[in-house]
Design an enzyme around this catalytic site. Sequence first.
Site, PDB file in Angstrom:
ATOM      1  N   HIS A  17      17.180  21.388 -26.386  1.00 47.55           N
ATOM      2  CA  HIS A  17      18.273  20.413 -26.563  1.00 47.55           C
ATOM      3  C   HIS A  17      18.182  19.773 -27.950  1.00 47.55           C
ATOM      4  O   HIS A  17      19.188  19.616 -28.638  1.00 47.55           O
ATOM      5  CB  HIS A  17      18.168  19.279 -25.536  1.00 47.55           C
ATOM      6  CG  HIS A  17      18.364  19.686 -24.109  1.00 47.55           C
ATOM      7  ND1 HIS A  17      17.468  19.380 -23.108  1.00 47.55           N
ATOM      8  CD2 HIS A  17      19.376  20.361 -23.495  1.00 47.55           C
ATOM      9  CE1 HIS A  17      17.922  19.835 -21.954  1.00 47.55           C
ATOM     10  NE2 HIS A  17      19.070  20.439 -22.152  1.00 47.55           N
ATOM     11  N   LYS A  41      23.398  19.168  -9.437  1.00 46.35           N
ATOM     12  CA  LYS A  41      22.012  19.635  -9.241  1.00 46.35           C
ATOM     13  C   LYS A  41      21.077  18.460  -8.921  1.00 46.35           C
ATOM     14  O   LYS A  41      21.370  17.323  -9.276  1.00 46.35           O
ATOM     15  CB  LYS A  41      21.537  20.415 -10.461  1.00 46.35           C
ATOM     16  CG  LYS A  41      21.882  19.859 -11.826  1.00 46.35           C
ATOM     17  CD  LYS A  41      21.504  20.899 -12.893  1.00 46.35           C
ATOM     18  CE  LYS A  41      22.127  20.637 -14.233  1.00 46.35           C
ATOM     19  NZ  LYS A  41      21.875  21.685 -15.213  1.00 46.35           N
ATOM     20  N   ARG A  90      22.395  30.148 -24.751  1.00 41.92           N
ATOM     21  CA  ARG A  90      21.108  30.843 -24.743  1.00 41.92           C
ATOM     22  C   ARG A  90      21.323  32.311 -24.416  1.00 41.92           C
ATOM     23  O   ARG A  90      21.501  33.130 -25.282  1.00 41.92           O
ATOM     24  CB  ARG A  90      20.156  30.193 -23.728  1.00 41.92           C
ATOM     25  CG  ARG A  90      19.552  28.898 -24.193  1.00 41.92           C
ATOM     26  CD  ARG A  90      19.053  28.073 -23.057  1.00 41.92           C
ATOM     27  NE  ARG A  90      20.151  27.649 -22.203  1.00 41.92           N
ATOM     28  CZ  ARG A  90      20.028  26.869 -21.148  1.00 41.92           C
ATOM     29  NH1 ARG A  90      18.840  26.470 -20.768  1.00 41.92           N
ATOM     30  NH2 ARG A  90      21.076  26.504 -20.455  1.00 41.92           N
ATOM     31  N   SER A 128      15.340  22.822 -18.917  1.00 39.22           N
ATOM     32  CA  SER A 128      14.670  21.689 -18.258  1.00 39.22           C
ATOM     33  C   SER A 128      13.953  22.148 -16.996  1.00 39.22           C
ATOM     34  O   SER A 128      12.856  21.686 -16.678  1.00 39.22           O
ATOM     35  CB  SER A 128      15.690  20.605 -17.897  1.00 39.22           C
ATOM     36  OG  SER A 128      16.284  20.091 -19.053  1.00 39.22           O
TER      37      SER A 128
HETATM   38  P1  ADP Z   1      24.167  21.187 -18.218  1.00 42.83           P
HETATM   39  O1  ADP Z   1      23.914  20.827 -16.792  1.00 42.83           O
HETATM   40  O2  ADP Z   1      25.410  20.551 -18.775  1.00 42.83           O
HETATM   41  O3  ADP Z   1      24.063  22.663 -18.528  1.00 42.83           O
HETATM   42  P2  ADP Z   1      21.667  20.862 -19.628  1.00 42.83           P
HETATM   43  O4  ADP Z   1      20.924  19.584 -19.869  1.00 42.83           O
HETATM   44  O5  ADP Z   1      20.988  21.914 -18.825  1.00 42.83           O
HETATM   45  O6  ADP Z   1      23.009  20.395 -18.981  1.00 42.83           O
HETATM   46  O7  ADP Z   1      22.119  21.499 -21.013  1.00 42.83           O
HETATM   47  C1  ADP Z   1      22.953  20.815 -21.936  1.00 42.83           C
HETATM   48  C2  ADP Z   1      23.386  21.803 -23.013  1.00 42.83           C
HETATM   49  O8  ADP Z   1      22.261  22.222 -23.770  1.00 42.83           O
HETATM   50  C3  ADP Z   1      24.041  23.083 -22.492  1.00 42.83           C
HETATM   51  O9  ADP Z   1      25.085  23.468 -23.373  1.00 42.83           O
HETATM   52  C4  ADP Z   1      22.919  24.096 -22.550  1.00 42.83           C
HETATM   53  O10 ADP Z   1      23.410  25.427 -22.650  1.00 42.83           O
HETATM   54  C5  ADP Z   1      22.223  23.643 -23.828  1.00 42.83           C
HETATM   55  N1  ADP Z   1      20.827  24.067 -23.886  1.00 42.83           N
HETATM   56  C6  ADP Z   1      19.851  23.776 -22.998  1.00 42.83           C
HETATM   57  N2  ADP Z   1      18.683  24.354 -23.360  1.00 42.83           N
HETATM   58  C7  ADP Z   1      18.947  25.036 -24.513  1.00 42.83           C
HETATM   59  C8  ADP Z   1      18.166  25.874 -25.390  1.00 42.83           C
HETATM   60  N3  ADP Z   1      16.892  26.144 -25.119  1.00 42.83           N
HETATM   61  N4  ADP Z   1      18.768  26.421 -26.472  1.00 42.83           N
HETATM   62  C9  ADP Z   1      20.082  26.188 -26.711  1.00 42.83           C
HETATM   63  N5  ADP Z   1      20.875  25.416 -25.937  1.00 42.83           N
HETATM   64  C10 ADP Z   1      20.321  24.851 -24.847  1.00 42.83           C
END
Ligand code: ADP
Length: 175
Positions: A17, A41, A90, A128
């Site tokens: 992030h 979730k 990703r 996460s």
């Molecule tokens: P959501 O539930 O909205 O997917 P997340 O906290 O899982 O929330 O992710 C927020 C954003 O960050 C999303 O666009 C996700 O694809 C991106 N993201 C999460 N981890 C990575 C990573 N390792 N590399 C690039 N983008 C990421």
Amino acid sequence: MTTALFPGTFDPVTNGHLDIIRRGAALFDTLVVGVFASPSKSLLFSTEERVDLLRQAVADLKNVEVKDYNLLTVEFARDVGAKAILRGLRVISDFELESQMAITNRSLAPEIDTVCLMYSQDYQFLSSSIVKEMAKLGGDVSSLVPPHVAIALQNKLRGLNEEEKEKIKIVSLKD
Ligand code: ADP
């Protein structure tokens, strides 16, 4: 002045992030990181904790603000004056979901576009839920999250009973 919104769950914030946040902060005048309060979730950290961990992680980025929200993402984007919604991509499976969300959001708010940044190689498989699962099993997460997040994970997991720990599972990279 162009503002972008980076929305997500951030349960907890990871270096993946933060990579997107740093790169987004270099592209836009202001980047608002939106912490969605009640996603479908199951969560390990409360909204306040997720916001607090993020604020500490971006303290050195002067044009980044962290706010929680509990309404449609496009409505929150309008509220903060964002012209763009920033997301990270990703794996190929991210594309399917992200494109559906982007098209839906644009039909609701045609003046706001979605900008996706490609993952950085080091964080391609970082999410996460992987961090939570690793921490639960006693793995070293120090290369995956900032130090204060690693400590918060340890403290949080120490306070959980076995049944609560069982609920921490990798369902998909999106979790
Ligand atoms: P959501 O539930 O909205 O997917 P997340 O906290 O899982 O929330 O992710 C927020 C954003 O960050 C999303 O666009 C996700 O694809 C991106 N993201 C999460 N981890 C990575 C990573 N390792 N590399 C690039 N983008 C990421």
